[in-house]
Design a protein around this motif. Sequence first.
Motif, mmCIF file in Angstrom:
data_model
loop_
_atom_site.group_PDB
_atom_site.id
_atom_site.type_symbol
_atom_site.label_atom_id
_atom_site.label_comp_id
_atom_site.label_asym_id
_atom_site.label_seq_id
_atom_site.Cartn_x
_atom_site.Cartn_y
_atom_site.Cartn_z
ATOM 1 N N GLN A 35 0.829 -1.202 0.000
ATOM 2 C CA GLN A 35 0.000 0.000 0.000
ATOM 3 C C GLN A 35 0.867 1.258 0.000
ATOM 4 O O GLN A 35 0.468 2.294 -0.523
ATOM 5 C CB GLN A 35 -0.914 0.028 1.225
ATOM 6 C CG GLN A 35 -2.014 -0.984 1.191
ATOM 7 C CD GLN A 35 -2.769 -1.054 2.514
ATOM 8 O OE1 GLN A 35 -2.516 -0.285 3.438
ATOM 9 N NE2 GLN A 35 -3.697 -1.997 2.607
ATOM 10 N N LYS A 36 2.047 1.164 0.570
ATOM 11 C CA LYS A 36 2.913 2.328 0.748
ATOM 12 C C LYS A 36 3.744 2.660 -0.500
ATOM 13 O O LYS A 36 3.957 3.826 -0.813
ATOM 14 C CB LYS A 36 3.848 2.071 1.938
ATOM 15 C CG LYS A 36 4.859 3.148 2.199
ATOM 16 C CD LYS A 36 4.201 4.415 2.650
ATOM 17 C CE LYS A 36 5.264 5.477 2.930
ATOM 18 N NZ LYS A 36 4.684 6.784 3.070
ATOM 19 N N VAL A 37 4.227 1.651 -1.206
ATOM 20 C CA VAL A 37 5.171 1.887 -2.305
ATOM 21 C C VAL A 37 4.455 2.242 -3.604
ATOM 22 O O VAL A 37 3.296 1.889 -3.800
ATOM 23 C CB VAL A 37 6.095 0.668 -2.531
ATOM 24 C CG1 VAL A 37 6.921 0.386 -1.299
ATOM 25 C CG2 VAL A 37 5.304 -0.549 -2.941
ATOM 26 N N ASN A 38 5.174 2.923 -4.484
ATOM 27 C CA ASN A 38 4.613 3.294 -5.784
ATOM 28 C C ASN A 38 4.727 2.162 -6.800
ATOM 29 O O ASN A 38 3.805 1.919 -7.556
ATOM 30 C CB ASN A 38 5.316 4.535 -6.338
ATOM 31 C CG ASN A 38 4.976 5.768 -5.544
ATOM 32 O OD1 ASN A 38 3.885 5.881 -5.010
ATOM 33 N ND2 ASN A 38 5.915 6.684 -5.450
ATOM 34 N N ASN A 39 5.864 1.490 -6.827
ATOM 35 C CA ASN A 39 6.100 0.429 -7.803
ATOM 36 C C ASN A 39 5.765 -0.925 -7.155
ATOM 37 O O ASN A 39 6.626 -1.599 -6.601
ATOM 38 C CB ASN A 39 7.546 0.460 -8.296
ATOM 39 C CG ASN A 39 7.787 -0.453 -9.466
ATOM 40 O OD1 ASN A 39 7.086 -1.438 -9.655
ATOM 41 N ND2 ASN A 39 8.796 -0.113 -10.260
ATOM 42 N N LYS A 40 4.509 -1.302 -7.233
ATOM 43 C CA LYS A 40 4.037 -2.513 -6.562
ATOM 44 C C LYS A 40 4.641 -3.780 -7.155
ATOM 45 O O LYS A 40 4.948 -4.720 -6.436
ATOM 46 C CB LYS A 40 2.521 -2.566 -6.594
ATOM 47 C CG LYS A 40 1.951 -1.422 -5.760
ATOM 48 C CD LYS A 40 0.486 -1.458 -5.658
ATOM 49 C CE LYS A 40 -0.105 -0.257 -4.979
ATOM 50 N NZ LYS A 40 0.688 0.577 -4.169
ATOM 51 N N HIS A 86 14.479 -1.032 1.008
ATOM 52 C CA HIS A 86 13.356 -0.195 1.426
ATOM 53 C C HIS A 86 12.279 -1.046 2.118
ATOM 54 O O HIS A 86 11.755 -0.661 3.175
ATOM 55 C CB HIS A 86 12.785 0.537 0.216
ATOM 56 C CG HIS A 86 11.675 1.478 0.525
ATOM 57 N ND1 HIS A 86 11.788 2.521 1.431
ATOM 58 C CD2 HIS A 86 10.404 1.536 0.053
ATOM 59 C CE1 HIS A 86 10.655 3.171 1.496
ATOM 60 N NE2 HIS A 86 9.788 2.593 0.670
ATOM 61 N N CYS A 87 11.988 -2.193 1.546
ATOM 62 C CA CYS A 87 10.971 -3.074 2.134
ATOM 63 C C CYS A 87 11.420 -3.627 3.481
ATOM 64 O O CYS A 87 10.605 -3.770 4.399
ATOM 65 C CB CYS A 87 10.625 -4.211 1.180
ATOM 66 S SG CYS A 87 9.712 -3.679 -0.281
ATOM 67 N N ASP A 90 2.855 5.516 7.354
ATOM 68 C CA ASP A 90 2.083 6.365 6.451
ATOM 69 C C ASP A 90 2.696 7.747 6.265
ATOM 70 O O ASP A 90 2.503 8.373 5.233
ATOM 71 C CB ASP A 90 0.647 6.520 6.950
ATOM 72 C CG ASP A 90 -0.119 5.205 6.899
ATOM 73 O OD1 ASP A 90 0.222 4.356 6.052
ATOM 74 O OD2 ASP A 90 -1.024 5.031 7.722
#
Length: 78
Positions: free
Chosen positions: A16-21, A61-62, A76
């Motif tokens: 939900q947080k990242v742009n490149n799923k 990042h994850c 968030d």
Amino acid sequence: MRERPLPDWVKEKILQKVNNKHLAEEALKYITLVERDDGTFWVKENFEETHRHALWFMVLHCVNLAQRLLRGENIDDL
């Protein structure tokens, strides 16, 4: 120490947080949760293809997001 997959709720929050799923889904395949003998948890990455820069940075990042979530932090606002 026991190694197991990240909980689904952690994966869902990260996605939900990242742009490149798509990239994040691939990165999450290299991340596990390790339960130490004292009952504490630690997020571990098993990624050695550091020449794949975009994926490598997404793995890191994850891992960071997963560690924060498991400590009860809100991601968030990051």
